[in-house]
Design a protein around this motif. Structure first.
Motif, short mmCIF file in Angstrom:
data_model
loop_
_atom_site.label_atom_id
_atom_site.label_comp_id
_atom_site.label_asym_id
_atom_site.label_seq_id
_atom_site.Cartn_x
_atom_site.Cartn_y
_atom_site.Cartn_z
N ASP A 31 0.86 -1.19 0.00
CA ASP A 31 0.00 0.00 0.00
C ASP A 31 0.89 1.24 0.00
OD1 ASP A 31 -1.80 2.05 0.44
OD2 ASP A 31 -2.83 1.05 2.09
N SER A 32 1.18 1.76 -1.16
CA SER A 32 2.09 2.92 -1.29
C SER A 32 1.57 4.16 -0.58
CB SER A 32 2.33 3.25 -2.76
OG SER A 32 3.04 2.20 -3.36
N ASP A 33 0.25 4.28 -0.44
CA ASP A 33 -0.31 5.47 0.21
C ASP A 33 0.09 5.58 1.68
OD1 ASP A 33 -1.51 6.23 -2.14
OD2 ASP A 33 -3.45 5.35 -1.65
N VAL A 34 0.43 4.47 2.30
CA VAL A 34 0.84 4.49 3.70
C VAL A 34 2.13 5.31 3.86
CG1 VAL A 34 1.71 3.02 5.58
CG2 VAL A 34 -0.29 2.33 4.30
N TYR A 35 2.92 5.40 2.81
CA TYR A 35 4.20 6.10 2.86
C TYR A 35 4.09 7.58 2.53
CZ TYR A 35 6.19 1.44 3.05
OH TYR A 35 6.51 0.16 3.42
N THR A 36 2.92 8.04 2.17
CA THR A 36 2.70 9.43 1.79
C THR A 36 1.94 10.14 2.90
OG1 THR A 36 2.56 8.75 -0.52
CG2 THR A 36 1.72 10.93 0.03
N ARG A 87 -4.36 -0.30 7.63
CA ARG A 87 -3.53 -0.32 6.43
C ARG A 87 -2.05 -0.40 6.79
NH1 ARG A 87 -5.29 4.79 3.60
NH2 ARG A 87 -3.56 4.30 2.23
N LEU A 88 -1.66 0.32 7.83
CA LEU A 88 -0.27 0.30 8.27
C LEU A 88 0.12 -1.09 8.79
CD1 LEU A 88 2.37 1.80 8.81
CD2 LEU A 88 1.42 2.49 11.03
N ILE A 89 -0.76 -1.72 9.54
CA ILE A 89 -0.50 -3.07 10.04
C ILE A 89 -0.35 -4.05 8.87
CG2 ILE A 89 -1.53 -5.03 11.27
CD1 ILE A 89 -2.63 -2.89 13.26
N LYS A 90 -1.21 -3.93 7.86
CA LYS A 90 -1.09 -4.80 6.69
C LYS A 90 0.26 -4.59 5.99
CE LYS A 90 -5.87 -5.62 5.40
NZ LYS A 90 -6.89 -5.44 4.37
N GLU A 91 0.70 -3.34 5.92
CA GLU A 91 1.99 -3.05 5.30
C GLU A 91 3.12 -3.66 6.12
OE1 GLU A 91 4.52 -1.82 2.38
OE2 GLU A 91 2.35 -1.73 2.32
N LEU A 92 3.05 -3.55 7.41
CA LEU A 92 4.08 -4.14 8.27
C LEU A 92 4.10 -5.66 8.16
CD1 LEU A 92 3.66 -1.87 11.41
CD2 LEU A 92 5.54 -1.85 9.76
N GLU A 93 2.92 -6.25 8.06
CA GLU A 93 2.86 -7.70 7.87
C GLU A 93 3.47 -8.09 6.52
OE1 GLU A 93 -1.10 -8.57 10.61
OE2 GLU A 93 -1.33 -8.40 8.43
N ASN A 94 3.25 -7.27 5.51
CA ASN A 94 3.82 -7.51 4.20
C ASN A 94 5.35 -7.42 4.24
OD1 ASN A 94 3.51 -7.91 1.29
ND2 ASN A 94 4.24 -5.80 1.12
N ILE A 95 5.88 -6.51 5.01
CA ILE A 95 7.33 -6.37 5.14
C ILE A 95 7.93 -7.66 5.73
CG2 ILE A 95 9.15 -5.21 6.47
CD1 ILE A 95 7.49 -2.62 6.15
N ASN A 96 7.23 -8.26 6.66
CA ASN A 96 7.75 -9.44 7.33
C ASN A 96 7.61 -10.72 6.53
OD1 ASN A 96 8.70 -8.14 9.66
ND2 ASN A 96 6.63 -8.03 10.47
N LYS A 97 7.03 -10.66 5.34
CA LYS A 97 6.89 -11.87 4.51
C LYS A 97 8.20 -12.20 3.82
CE LYS A 97 1.99 -11.51 3.55
NZ LYS A 97 0.99 -11.33 2.55
#
Length: 97
Positions: A31-36, A87-97
């Motif tokens: 989710d690129s929007d989390v970084y903006t 959304r941030l939690i989903k992004e963090l979970e994606n990082i840990n994959k």
């Protein structure tokens, strides 16, 4: 012993830089929007009101309406919108994959 610590710290900085470059090269954001930074989508309306009042010199009244006092006089108030947190939690979970 001191020299070994200096070398270890220098190596940590170098290794950290390597890890960062590998992540930047290979990581695919979920989710690129989390970084903006978009305050209206990220931050709670109550928090934005507190900030607005603080800028006008009236933070005390805004804090009184929006805060909860817990144990040991710790104040809590909403900061992020719940949807952004999900959304941030989903992004963090994606990082840990």
């Amino acid at each position: 012993a001191l020299q070994k610590e200096v070398e270890a710290r220098a190596n940590r900085a170098y290794e950290s830089g390597l890890r960062k470059s590998i992540i930047m090269e290979k990581y695919k954001r979920a989710d690129s929007d989390v970084y903006t930074l978009n305050p209206s989508e990220m931050l709670s309306p109550d928090f934005l009101r507190i900030v607005e009042k603080a800028r006008a010199g009236k933070a005390d009244s805004a804090l009184e309406k929006s805060t909860t006092i817990g144990d040991r006089n710790v104040y809590t108030f909403p900061c992020f919108r719940q949807e952004f947190c999900k959304r941030l939690i989903k992004e963090l979970e994606n990082i840990n994959k």
